[in-house]
Structures are given as structure tokens and as C-alpha cells.
Design a protein around this motif. Structure first.
Motif, PDB file in Angstrom:
ATOM      1  N   SER A  79      63.736  32.209  26.145  1.00 20.10           N
ATOM      2  CA  SER A  79      65.055  32.725  25.745  1.00 20.10           C
ATOM      3  C   SER A  79      65.846  31.692  24.959  1.00 20.10           C
ATOM      4  N   ASP A  80      65.826  30.431  25.403  1.00 19.82           N
ATOM      5  CA  ASP A  80      66.598  29.396  24.709  1.00 19.82           C
ATOM      6  C   ASP A  80      66.000  29.067  23.351  1.00 19.82           C
ATOM      7  N   ALA A  83      67.290  31.692  21.169  1.00 15.66           N
ATOM      8  CA  ALA A  83      68.697  31.388  20.890  1.00 15.66           C
ATOM      9  C   ALA A  83      68.808  30.338  19.791  1.00 15.66           C
ATOM     10  N   ARG A  86      68.274  32.064  16.472  1.00 16.17           N
ATOM     11  CA  ARG A  86      69.488  32.794  16.070  1.00 16.17           C
ATOM     12  C   ARG A  86      70.575  31.834  15.606  1.00 16.17           C
ATOM     13  N   ARG A  87      70.643  30.683  16.266  1.00 20.00           N
ATOM     14  CA  ARG A  87      71.708  29.721  15.991  1.00 20.00           C
ATOM     15  C   ARG A  87      71.481  28.973  14.683  1.00 20.00           C
ATOM     16  N   TYR A 115      77.712  25.778  19.709  1.00 22.38           N
ATOM     17  CA  TYR A 115      76.427  25.782  20.400  1.00 22.38           C
ATOM     18  C   TYR A 115      75.386  24.919  19.697  1.00 22.38           C
ATOM     19  N   MET A 560      75.677  35.225  22.408  1.00 20.35           N
ATOM     20  CA  MET A 560      74.226  35.091  22.344  1.00 20.35           C
ATOM     21  C   MET A 560      73.714  35.309  20.926  1.00 20.35           C
ATOM     22  N   GLY A 563      73.912  32.251  18.947  1.00 25.19           N
ATOM     23  CA  GLY A 563      73.060  31.147  19.365  1.00 25.19           C
ATOM     24  C   GLY A 563      73.357  30.518  20.699  1.00 25.19           C
ATOM     25  N   ARG A 565      72.911  29.552  24.397  1.00 23.34           N
ATOM     26  CA  ARG A 565      71.794  29.547  25.343  1.00 23.34           C
ATOM     27  C   ARG A 565      72.219  30.243  26.628  1.00 23.34           C
ATOM     28  N   PRO A 642      70.767  40.283  24.718  1.00 18.90           N
ATOM     29  CA  PRO A 642      71.766  40.281  23.636  1.00 18.90           C
ATOM     30  C   PRO A 642      71.989  41.642  22.999  1.00 18.90           C
TER      31      PRO A 642
END
Length: 649
Positions: A79-80, A83, A86-87, A115, A560, A563, A565, A642
Motif C-alpha cells: 500500500s505504501d 502511495a 501516486r505521490r 507527504y 491518499m 500520496g 501513506r 482510496p
């Protein structure tokens, strides 16, 4: 166009549970998107175009198939890791903007960089620059509710570019705008494409789709056409203009921002925050107040016990109080009292003899107990003087015919309300002048209505009893000396003086210990009840925070999407809960202190005694309640999907 695609989908399928079966939103999609392309995905409502965009942007995971980003297979990522993609790589532009109402335009744009761990100064500078580029340099501090639809969408675009936005994903970017604002937004997207950004545009309007270089039409979850209008253009790699914050600097930066966001959320929902912390306020105030009341009442009880002479040792003739020969033992003498008074552990000593006699004043007669005592008797027993004075050592030495009576005797003898002090009464056959009146001091073995006359023991021994020995000696032990140690020392001294243990020692500290133990047990019981109210308050915090998570699901989805976490979401909600509990704890302690002030001002007979340890324990308890009862709501928030969170608006 580059040979190696930036985004690559192979046999991607997305299914959702639907009743007893499943709904297939995407059916084995094969798609390549290269860096620098401007792609429009068009289709009717329900065709699967938004689902495809969510999969492309890592907001949703495919049920099956392979999706690679720059060669990285997303199915293998945690998941991170998603993220991070996405970030650092994607920028989202939503139809409904998804701006956070508690933040200004500048704050909304800054969010992705928070983030990424960038410094506050760096974030603000870049966010202000992006907003100025989009014509919003005069709206930096405006909140979303103060902006038009077009302005909000431009804020959303600036947010998408905050971390670089190599791939811009725009879901119906003009759907909620008027035609003029829609044209402005499309012009911005074309400019971004010209700068080298990969732009993926989801729309149902053919006129919007025609502005892209490539148009992909989707229907019932399948791509039915993929048309290129020209070269991709601008297909160059983009690099971020800012460094990413790593390590402790980035962590503490995110922690600081989580703290700031928690304060904003609490301020924006003041009533809900107050109701959330109300249970904590009551619980902490109850615990601190009960402990203070317990300490105060225990102190008062011990003071009252001391006034009754319970830190005393009483020495009687005979080996024990049941010794049949004790009446014939005449070895307890005033010299023993003098020897005891010289000891360092002794506060004061009084010899005692007693007898009963008829006491007369004018035509009133009453049976009374006559106590022959030393000048320190009233200190030993902690007796309170009501009128006149006590007799002194000179009166003892001179066999003075003076008396101090208790208030019961005064009431019984002076029925006409005369002032007793200075009056002569007849005790047995001996006239005595009253020099003082004291409060009746109950010692357990005397009844509340008994009449007591106090006179120098020398006077009683010579004029009433005609004896040279004492009935008892009472020793008041110094406050800083343990009673059992003092008892042993007295026993040793008296045995040495008499050569034999022809006496017994009664330690009245047992009374103190029993009452103190009872007081502590009651305080503990009431504190346990108050602690239950504190736990109930914690459960209330958890319930309201769970509701808060539900209410703020869309906010969580936005965070989310840009980005955040799972740890960032967990941290924010946990900090918010702990802050609520700590603030509630502080208010509860202040409330308890205020109650103590009221007690003191009202002169209730005793004061509430607050201890630093109980106040520190209250703060620790508040923190633990925040962590323990806030963890479940925070974890639920962190585990939200998300795409589902964004759908709940």
C-alpha cells in the motif's frame, strides 16, 4: 513515441461483488500509454472509463491481469509503495475538485508535498508559484467555499502539479464547469501536455476528447477503438524541481503537519470536539478530585485522631491489663514520668491518677470523674481550651487547689449560665477554683455525657487519695518517631528502672492504623468508580472518532490520492484523538482545581489536597486513553480503499 511504454496494462480485469454474482467493470484490457501523450478516454456512463482511470492512477487494484508503471508491476507493491507512486508520479484532477474545506487554496496545493517530506518554506514557495501561474495569486488564503468552480478546478490542477505530476489524470475536468471555465481548464491541460506531462483525460464529451492526440473509446468494460490523431509531442522525461525530504527530517515534517491538521480539524468542528472530550473532562476531574478529597479527608482524620491522643503510649501497673495483681502494684511513680520526659523520642508526658467524687456548686451536685494529671496532659491529649487557661508546672509543684473542667461539667453545674472561670467548686471535700473550661475529648472509653474534673496530680494524690503512686503514665511520642520503636524504648527504660516488667504498655497507634486503613480503602473504592467513568469517557471518544472517520471518508480519500501513506493517516487521526484527550485532561484538572478552590473558600472543614503525582498520572491516563481508544478509528481510517473513500462525498 517511445518504444517502452510508461503505463502498460495486460489482460487487466476489474470485478465488483454484485448481489450473488459479480459485476465486471473492465474486461481483459490491453493498453499502452507512452510518456508525453495526451490521451482521452471516452465512453458513456457506466462504460468503465472511470474504473480504468482509477486503476491507472493506483487508486484501485485490478482483480486480475498485469499493470506495470515504468516497468514496475503494481501487483507486487504494498500500500505504501502505491502511495509513493501516486505521490511522486501522478497528479489527479477530479470532476468534483475534492478540495478540503478546512484548508486555504495554498494549503490544498501544498498537501502532496507534505507527504513528500518537503520543508514548509519550500512547499509554500512552490504552491504560491503554481497558483500564480494559474492566475490565482490573489486567492492564496481563500478557502474552497470562497472560490468559483473554475477557480477550484485550477487549485486542483495546481495540487496535481505540486510534486511534478509526470502523469496528469483528469476525471471529467470540465463536467462541473460552465463553458468558459471549461475552455480555460482545457487550455491549461494542453499547456501542461506541451510542457511534457503525460495527460490522461476521462470524458464523455466528444468535443473535449477531440482536443487530445489520442482517443480511446470504451464500452461495457472493453476498448472498442484506439485512435491516434498525431504525434505524441513533448514526450520528454520530467524531473521534479524540488528535492524529496527523506529520513528523520521528512518524518518530523509530516508529524508537524499531522499535528497542524489535527488542530485545524478540531477547530473546524468545535462542538463535536467538545462533546468528544466531555467524557474525558468528567472522568479526569472525578479521578483528580476524588484523590484530592481522599488525601484531604485522610489528613483531617489523622489530625482529628492526633487530637484524641492516638500517637500516645499508656503505661499501666501490672504485667497486663488483665493482671489481677495490678491493683497491688505501686511501683509506678512520678519519677518514672520525669525519666520518660527526658527521652529524645518523647514529645510530652503526663502522670495520671483518677477517682470519682461528688462535685458541688451552690445547691447543684453531680457525680464526676476526677483526673489528677500533669501540666502537659492537655498537650498529650490535644485538648482544646474553650475558656480560661490550663494549670502549669508551678501549680503541680505547689499542690494547687485548681481545676479545669470539661464543657459537660460546666453545663451540669452552672445551670444558671454563670461563668465558671474563677468560681470555687467543692470536689469531694476539697474546694477548688476553676481556672479553665475545655472541650469534652472523647477517648472511646468515656461516654459523651460524663463529667470530668482535671486537677494537678499532686493535689489529687495528696488531698483526695492520700497515695504516693500513679494509676498510669501517658507518653506522647514525637511525630517523626515510629510508634513501635518508641514502645520498645519505653519498655526497655521502665524495665531497667524497675528491675522487672511489672507494667504493661498500651499502644494507641492501632486506632490510627485502623482508621487510616479504612480511609484509604474508601478512597480507593471511590477512585475506582471515578476510573470507570474515565473508561466510559474513553469509549465515548472512540465512538465519536469512528463517526468522525465516516464523516471524513472523502478527506481521507483525497489525502491518499495525493500520496498519503497508511501511516500518515493513522498518525493524523491518532494525534487528533490524543490531543482531544489531553485537552480534555487539562480542562478536567483545571475543573478539579477549581472545585478545590471552592471547597477552601466555602470552609468545608477540610481542604482538598492535590498531589503532583495524581496530576501527572491524569495526563498520562489521558494520553493512554487517546492512544488505546483512538487506535481503532485511526486504523480503520488508514485501511480505507482510496477509490471507495473518494466515492463517498
Amino acid at each position: 513515441m517511445q518504444d517502452k511504454p510508461l503505463l502498460e496494462l495486460r489482460k487487466v480485469r476489474r470485478e465488483y461483488p454484485s448481489g450473488d454474482g459479480v459485476f465486471v467493470a473492465l474486461k481483459d484490457i490491453d493498453l499502452d500509454i507512452h510518456a508525453g501523450e495526451m490521451v482521452a478516454i471516452i465512453g458513456a456512463s457506466g462504460s468503465g472509463k472511470s474504473t480504468l482511470m482509477n486503476v491507472l492512477g493506483c487508486l484501485d487494484r485490478p482483480t486480475s491481469g498485469i499493470y506495470r508503471i515504468g516497468g514496475r508491476q503494481t501487483a507486487e507493491l504494498e500500500s505504501d509503495d502505491l502511495a509513493e507512486l501516486r505521490r511522486e508520479h501522478f497528479g489527479f484532477i477530479f470532476q468534483r475538485y475534492h478540495l478540503l474545506g478546512d484548508l486555504s487554496a495554498l494549503g490544498n496545493v501544498e498537501m502532496p508535498a507534505i507527504y513528500s517530506g518537503r520543508s514548509r518554506a519550500e512547499r509554500k514557495e512552490r504552491a504560491a508559484s503554481l497558483l500564480a501561474r494559474l492566475g490565482l495569486d490573489d486567492k492564496l488564503e481563500n478557502r474552497p467555499g470562497q472560490l468559483s468552480g473554475g477557480q477550484q478546478q485550477r487549485v486542483s490542477i495546481a495540487r496535481a502539479l505540486m510534486n511534478g505530476g509526470r502523469v496528469i489524470l483528469a476525471d471529467e475536468p470540465t463536467g462541473a464547469l460552465d463553458s468558459s471555465s471549461g475552455r480555460e481548464v482545457m487550455q491549461i491541460l494542453r499547456e501542461l501536455h506541451g510542457d511534457g506531462h503525460t495527460v490522461i483525460l476521462v470524458t464523455h464529451e466528444p468535443t473535449i476528447a477531440e482536443q487530445a492526440d489520442r482517443i480511446i473509446e470504451i464500452s461495457d468494460g472493453e476498448i472498442i477503438s484506439d485512435r491516434h490523431k498525431g504525434s505524441a509531442g513533448g514526450a520528454r522525461a520530467l524531473s521534479s524541481s524540488l528535492k524529496r525530504g527523506n529520513g528523520l527530517f521528512g518524518f518530523f515534517g509530516r508529524l508537524q503537519e499531522a499535528f497542524h491538521m489535527a488542530l485545524l480539524a478540531m477547530s473546524a468542528h468545535r462542538l463535536r470536539t467538545f462533546l468528544t472530550m466531555l467524557g474525558i473532562i468528567i472522568g479526569i476531574a472525578s479521578v483528580v478530585s476524588v484523590v484530592a478529597l481522599g488525601n484531604g479527608s485522610q489528613q483531617q482524620i489523622l489530625s482529628n485522631i492526633s487530637s484524641l491522643g492516638t500517637n500516645t503510649l499508656s503505661i499501666y501497673p501490672g504485667r497486663s491489663q488483665g493482671d489481677l495483681r495490678s491493683a497491688r502494684v505501686q511501683t509506678l511513680v512520678p519519677a518514672d514520668a520525669a525519666a520518660l520526659a527526658a527521652q529524645s523520642f518523647v514529645d510530652s508526658v503526663t502522670p495520671s491518677v483518677s477517682t470519682s467524687a461528688t462535685t458541688r456548686y451552690l445547691n447543684v451536685a453531680a457525680s464526676s470523674e476526677v483526673q489528677g494529671v500533669g501540666e502537659d496532659y492537655f498537650r498529650v491529649r490535644g485538648t482544646r481550651l474553650l475558656q480560661g487557661s490550663f494549670f502549669d508546672a508551678e501549680s503541680v509543684q505547689n499542690y494547687a487547689q485548681v481545676a479545669v473542667i470539661d464543657d459537660n461539667s460546666a453545663a451540669a453545674l452552672f445551670v444558671n449560665g454563670d461563668n465558671p472561670v474563677g468560681t470555687v467548686i467543692i470536689v469531694g471535700t476539697v474546694p477548688m477554683r476553676i481556672i479553665g473550661v475545655v472541650e469534652n475529648n472523647l477517648l472511646g472509653y468515656r461516654q459523651s455525657n460524663s463529667l470530668t474534673i482535671f486537677s494537678p496530680y499532686t493535689t489529687v494524690m495528696s488531698r483526695l487519695l492520700g497515695q504516693h503512686y500513679l494509676s498510669s503514665i501517658t507518653v506522647r511520642v514525637a511525630d517523626d518517631v515510629a510508634m513501635d520503636v518508641a514502645e520498645q524504648a519505653v519498655t526497655n527504660l521502665m524495665t531497667m528502672r524497675h528491675g522487672v516488667a511489672d507494667f504493661s504498655v498500651f499502644n494507641t497507634d492501632n486506632i490510627r492504623q485502623t482508621i487510616t486503613s479504612t480511609s484509604q480503602t474508601m478512597t480507593l473504592l471511590i477512585a475506582a468508580i471515578a476510573l470507570i467513568s474515565l473508561i466510559v469517557g474513553g469509549i465515548g471518544v472512540m465512538n465519536i472518532m469512528l463517526v468522525s472517520v465516516t464523516e471524513r471518508t472523502s478527506e481521507i480519500g483525497v489525502r491518499m490520492a495525493v500520496g498519503a501513506r497508511q501511516g500518515d493517516i493513522l498518525q493524523q487521526f491518532l494525534i487528533e484523538t490524543v490531543l482531544v484527550c489531553l485537552l480534555g485532561g487539562a480542562i478536567g484538572i483545571l475543573l478539579a482545581l477549581g472545585l478545590g478552590y471552592i471547597f477552601e473558600a466555602a470552609e468545608m472543614g477540610f481542604a482538598m489536597i492535590f498531589s503532583t503525582s495524581s496530576i501527572v498520572a491524569a495526563f498520562v491516563c489521558s494520553t493512554l486513553i487517546g492512544v488505546i481508544f483512538g487506535f481503532l478509528p485511526a486504523r480503520n481510517a488508514a485501511r480505507l480503499d482510496p477509490v471507495e473513500a473518494l466515492a463517498r462525498d
